[in-house]
Design a protein around this motif. Structure first.
Motif, PDB file in Angstrom:
ATOM      1  N   ALA A 260       0.831  -1.207   0.000  1.00  0.00           N
ATOM      2  CA  ALA A 260       0.000   0.000   0.000  1.00  0.00           C
ATOM      3  C   ALA A 260       0.867   1.260   0.000  1.00  0.00           C
ATOM      4  N   VAL A 261       1.959   1.263   0.749  1.00  0.00           N
ATOM      5  CA  VAL A 261       2.853   2.425   0.771  1.00  0.00           C
ATOM      6  C   VAL A 261       3.509   2.613  -0.590  1.00  0.00           C
ATOM      7  N   GLU A 262       3.942   1.527  -1.224  1.00  0.00           N
ATOM      8  CA  GLU A 262       4.575   1.641  -2.535  1.00  0.00           C
ATOM      9  C   GLU A 262       3.586   2.182  -3.569  1.00  0.00           C
ATOM     10  N   LYS A 263       2.326   1.750  -3.489  1.00  0.00           N
ATOM     11  CA  LYS A 263       1.330   2.275  -4.416  1.00  0.00           C
ATOM     12  C   LYS A 263       1.124   3.772  -4.183  1.00  0.00           C
ATOM     13  N   THR A 264       1.169   4.213  -2.940  1.00  0.00           N
ATOM     14  CA  THR A 264       1.063   5.647  -2.647  1.00  0.00           C
ATOM     15  C   THR A 264       2.233   6.417  -3.261  1.00  0.00           C
ATOM     16  N   CYS A 265       3.423   5.883  -3.154  1.00  0.00           N
ATOM     17  CA  CYS A 265       4.599   6.549  -3.745  1.00  0.00           C
ATOM     18  C   CYS A 265       4.494   6.598  -5.265  1.00  0.00           C
ATOM     19  N   HIS A 266       3.937   5.540  -5.867  1.00  0.00           N
ATOM     20  CA  HIS A 266       3.744   5.555  -7.316  1.00  0.00           C
ATOM     21  C   HIS A 266       2.791   6.685  -7.732  1.00  0.00           C
ATOM     22  N   GLN A 267       1.744   6.858  -6.949  1.00  0.00           N
ATOM     23  CA  GLN A 267       0.743   7.861  -7.309  1.00  0.00           C
ATOM     24  C   GLN A 267       1.263   9.287  -7.166  1.00  0.00           C
ATOM     25  N   HIS A 268       2.340   9.493  -6.424  1.00  0.00           N
ATOM     26  CA  HIS A 268       2.839  10.850  -6.174  1.00  0.00           C
ATOM     27  C   HIS A 268       4.261  11.027  -6.697  1.00  0.00           C
ATOM     28  N   ARG A 269       4.582  10.344  -7.790  1.00  0.00           N
ATOM     29  CA  ARG A 269       5.900  10.531  -8.387  1.00  0.00           C
ATOM     30  C   ARG A 269       6.086  11.943  -8.930  1.00  0.00           C
ATOM     31  N   SER A 270       5.012  12.543  -9.410  1.00  0.00           N
ATOM     32  CA  SER A 270       5.130  13.904  -9.951  1.00  0.00           C
ATOM     33  C   SER A 270       5.524  14.900  -8.868  1.00  0.00           C
ATOM     34  N   CYS A 271       5.009  14.711  -7.648  1.00  0.00           N
ATOM     35  CA  CYS A 271       5.400  15.593  -6.546  1.00  0.00           C
ATOM     36  C   CYS A 271       6.887  15.472  -6.246  1.00  0.00           C
TER      37      CYS A 271
END
Length: 550
Positions: A260-271
């Motif tokens: 779940a944490v890795e998926k969160t990091c994927h979703q905020h790569r642009s940030c």
């Protein structure tokens, strides 16, 4: 005086004793009711003649004591090799009458305890050796080893010694259950382990709910069952053993949280990329102007072309009315991959594929090399830039610089991007214990937290949950779930929802000492056994080896 050839080939017991052997009979037949009469030498090895001299046995049919001898005959038994030479025992045994009229047996043959058994042409000692070889090596490999050890055994004989062990009628008090792959992604089985003793109890041919439920019904007695978060096992436990306490494995909980944490990091790569581009400064030794050359088109690399082809194939089959599962089977892809190609725009897929390209040793110095090339109008040479960036820590070859300059001239070079850590790397920093993080990784994680509030929140919740797991504070789980459901990113919030659905088992896992560590260890042992069998054994043979091999 030297003996003749005939005398050397026929050595009597008296000759052996006179040559200095203390007691040949005690060496071969210690504790057996056998009288040694002769030792001879043959082409295949030593031949020992002996006579069974024990008391009259009992009838195997009615257990009555025998008193009359019917006759005697000689049977051949293959024994354990002696000094690297084969051994054959010619044992003379007696046949007895059974005097009980109601017994179906009229006669029977005596057996020497710990030496012979009915219909067996090898001694029990040799049988034990053969069984040990069969357990470790199976058929053909075991046959080759037996040939080297002078043991008489073929592959069929070795496999015939592998009998299915009996499974206890009652399940162990603390039962562990987990699946393993016969063939990864295709077919799975179920491993049942006694968590207290660490021994495998049974192996099931699949991981279906009905199979495990039937086993629990036939083998009652499990009070605590350790499992992962598979719904099939949970459903079977509720059906067949409702009084058993379910314990969710802590390692699997941390693994799910990490996903779940890795998926969160994927979703905020642009940030992360935006923050890195704002904060990163390129170290230069001279005053240069860094100009990023936008490529005319994406480089025609293998991963880019494969992404284009897969996207076209998936859309073509979707337009033809194919289902996700059918497309996955046709293109040999995972269903989640097919769904991503169906629902994602091609430009996003290509950008993701471009980001997955290996950066290489030139990546930290690519901005400087690009700036030098732009300022000099392309007149700077690769050896000159090599000498300049060697002082900055570059350890690569000049060929990488030449390739980069060629891409700049052709207009196919990628824009120089800021060095941002991958989502998997960020997840490893978050899930790692704070005291185990290096100073450099801790500083980079701090930059990530400053770049994205959602990743910061996911990091705080993950570390709090990690403390709950390691310190076994199950009574605080409900408070953590409420916090996660209130303001956590979507993947972590979804993980918290799954915990609420399996609240009792997760609370027990964060409170009790039991876990599936012993089960995972046995799963790794099963993988080793499969590799030794080249993954071609039948389920019956694999099950026998798992249950019999320590």
């Amino acid at each position: 005086m030297p003996r003749s050839g005939a005398a050397c080939r026929n050595v009597h017991l008296w000759d052996i004793l006179r040559m200095g052997v203390e007691s040949f009979a005690d060496v071969l037949f210690s504790g057996f009711d056998v009288r040694l009469t002769r030792v001879a030498e043959a082409a295949e090895g030593l031949v020992v003649e002996a006579v069974a001299c024990g008391p009259p046995p009992r009838c195997p049919g009615c257990n009555s004591q025998a008193s009359r001898v019917h006759s005697s005959y000689e049977r051949g038994l293959a024994g354990l090799p002696v000094n690297g030479r084969g051994l054959t025992v010619r044992l003379r045994v007696r046949r007895f009458f059974c005097d009980r009229g109601r017994c179906p047996r009229r006669t029977f043959v005596e057996q020497v305890a710990q030496l012979s058994e009915r219909y067996r042409r090898s001694s029990l000692g040799l049988k034990q050796w053969q069984h040990a070889v069969a357990v470790e090596l199976d058929g053909r490999p075991g046959q080759r080893l037996c040939r080297r050890l002078r043991l008489k055994a073929g592959r069929t004989r070795l496999l015939g010694l592998l009998t299915e062990p009996t499974v206890p009628e009652w399940a162990p008090r603390v039962l562990g259950v987990d699946d393993f792959a016969f063939r990864k992604g295709k077919r799975y089985g179920t491993l049942l382990v006694d968590v207290e003793s660490g021994r495998v109890v049974d192996v099931l041919p699949d991981r279906e709910c009905d199979t495990f439920s039937a086993w629990l019904t036939e083998h009652p007695g499990a009070e605590i069952i350790c499992r992962d978060r598979a719904t099939a096992y949970s459903k079977a436990i509720k059906e067949a053993a409702p009084d058993a306490l379910e314990v969710a494995d802590r390692w699997h909980l941390l693994q799910n949280l990490g996903a779940a944490v890795e998926k969160t990091c994927h979703q905020h790569r642009s940030c992360l990329r935006k923050h890195a581009e704002e904060e990163t400064e390129v170290p230069v030794t001279a005053t240069v102007t860094i100009t990023e050359l936008a490529p005319a088109e994406l480089p025609r690399t293998q991963i880019i072309e494969r992404t284009r082809q897969r996207h076209a194939d998936v859309l073509r089959l979707v337009d033809a009315g194919w289902t996700i599962s059918a497309i996955a089977r046709r293109l040999h892809l995972d269903r989640k991959t097919v769904r991503r190609f169906r629902d994602t725009d091609l430009d996003i897929l290509l950008a993701s594929a471009r980001d997955r390209r290996p950066t290489g040793v030139l990546a930290p110095f690519k901005a400087y090399a690009t700036a030098r090339f732009t300022d000099t109008g392309g007149s700077v040479t690769a050896p000159q830039v090599l000498a300049e960036i060697r002082a900055q820590g570059y350890r690569g070859s000049v060929q990488a610089i030449r390739k980069h300059f060629a891409a700049l001239r052709d207009g196919t070079a990628e824009p120089v991007r800021a060095d941002t850590p991958s989502p998997r790397k960020i997840t490893s920093w978050i899930m790692c214990r704070r005291e185990d993080l290096s100073t450099k990784d801790d500083e980079r994680l701090l930059q990530v937290r400053l770049a994205c509030p959602d990743i910061t929140r996911a990091c705080d919740l993950a570390r709090t949950f990690h403390d709950l797991v390691t310190c076994r504070r199950g009574h605080l789980l409900m408070d953590w779930i409420r916090q996660a459901e209130q303001d956590a990113p979507a993947p972590v919030r979804s993980f918290a929802g799954f915990l609420r659905q399996d609240l009792d088992a997760v609370t027990a896992g964060l409170t009790l000492e039991w876990n599936s560590g012993v089960v995972e260890g046995n799963v790794n042992r099963v993988k080793t056994i499969k590799r030794s069998m080249y993954n071609r054994a039948s389920f019956r043979l694999l099950r026998i080896r798992i249950l019999t091999r320590p």
